[in-house]
Scaffold this motif. Structure first.
Motif, PDB file in Angstrom:
ATOM      1  N   GLU A  70       0.831  -1.196   0.000  1.00 16.12           N
ATOM      2  CA  GLU A  70       0.000   0.000   0.000  1.00 16.12           C
ATOM      3  C   GLU A  70       0.865   1.244   0.000  1.00 16.12           C
ATOM      4  O   GLU A  70       0.503   2.260  -0.571  1.00 16.12           O
ATOM      5  N   SER A  71       1.997   1.179   0.682  1.00 20.34           N
ATOM      6  CA  SER A  71       2.926   2.308   0.737  1.00 20.34           C
ATOM      7  C   SER A  71       4.329   1.789   1.025  1.00 20.34           C
ATOM      8  O   SER A  71       4.509   0.627   1.397  1.00 20.34           O
ATOM      9  N   LEU A  72       5.294   2.665   0.881  1.00 24.01           N
ATOM     10  CA  LEU A  72       6.684   2.280   1.142  1.00 24.01           C
ATOM     11  C   LEU A  72       6.913   1.945   2.612  1.00 24.01           C
ATOM     12  O   LEU A  72       7.876   1.255   2.946  1.00 24.01           O
ATOM     13  N   ASP A  73       6.022   2.409   3.487  1.00 26.59           N
ATOM     14  CA  ASP A  73       6.138   2.093   4.909  1.00 26.59           C
ATOM     15  C   ASP A  73       6.029   0.596   5.177  1.00 26.59           C
ATOM     16  O   ASP A  73       6.448   0.122   6.230  1.00 26.59           O
ATOM     17  N   GLU A  74       5.443  -0.147   4.236  1.00 28.45           N
ATOM     18  CA  GLU A  74       5.275  -1.586   4.413  1.00 28.45           C
ATOM     19  C   GLU A  74       6.522  -2.387   4.016  1.00 28.45           C
ATOM     20  O   GLU A  74       6.530  -3.601   4.183  1.00 28.45           O
TER      21      GLU A  74
END
Length: 186
Positions: free
Chosen positions: A159-163
């Motif tokens: 979903e995002s680079l945070d994952e």
């Protein structure tokens, strides 16, 4: 507008778009608050997943996209006779990893970490739309900066680079990049 009507609006927009649509655009089209639009899209996502429908809605940072369910991929592939995307070589995966974790990154920085020339891998990743140019570094020579794209997130189911999973940063860590000038994208 009531919740079910808002869900129908979001569903129609996402279906027609065929690409990621920012939440703000959905809210603007539905003439509602972005929080209401997000609640409607998330409710629709949950219902499609719970009912094990053939389509899903993916969240990609601040946008949403409708796609076919992973469970149905073999049927979709057979029906549409789509080819699998080309595999990434180990050099391309290494290059993509460096860009994903240290973006924006120059080719020289990628090569510093990998220890080998990365021109071919960068070119191949650009052609596959997994990375894109995102400006130039404000130093002599003005090297190009690269970052990952929404296609990267979609390809790797994020979903995002945070994952991205945590990694142990290299001893020299992410270098402080001089002031950069971002180019306007069209």
């Amino acid at each position: 507008m009531e919740q079910t009507e808002l869900e129908r609006v979001a569903e129609a927009i996402l279906f027609a778009a065929g690409e990621p649509v920012e939440l703000e655009r959905i809210a603007m089209a539905a003439e509602c608050d972005p929080d209401e639009a997000e609640q409607a899209v998330r409710s629709l996502m949950d219902r499609l997943s719970y009912e094990r429908r053939g389509i899903r809605i993916l969240r990609l940072e601040y946008a949403y996209q409708m796609c076919s369910s992973g469970e149905m991929s073999s049927y979709v592939t057979r029906a549409l006779e789509t080819r699998k995307p080309p595999r990434l070589s180990s050099a391309q995966l290494e290059t993509l990893t460096v860009i994903a974790y240290y973006q924006p990154a120059t080719r020289a920085y990628i090569e510093q970490i990998r220890g080998v020339d990365s021109a071919y891998s960068v070119g191949a990743l650009l052609n596959k739309h997994l990375i894109e140019e995102c400006g130039r570094l404000n130093v002599p020579g003005r090297p190009i900066l690269y970052r990952t794209t929404p296609d990267f997130l979609r390809t790797f189911g994020l979903e995002s680079l945070d994952e991205l999973p945590e990694i142990e940063k290299m001893q020299f860590g992410k270098q402080e990049l001089p002031q950069q000038e971002e180019e306007t994208e069209s």
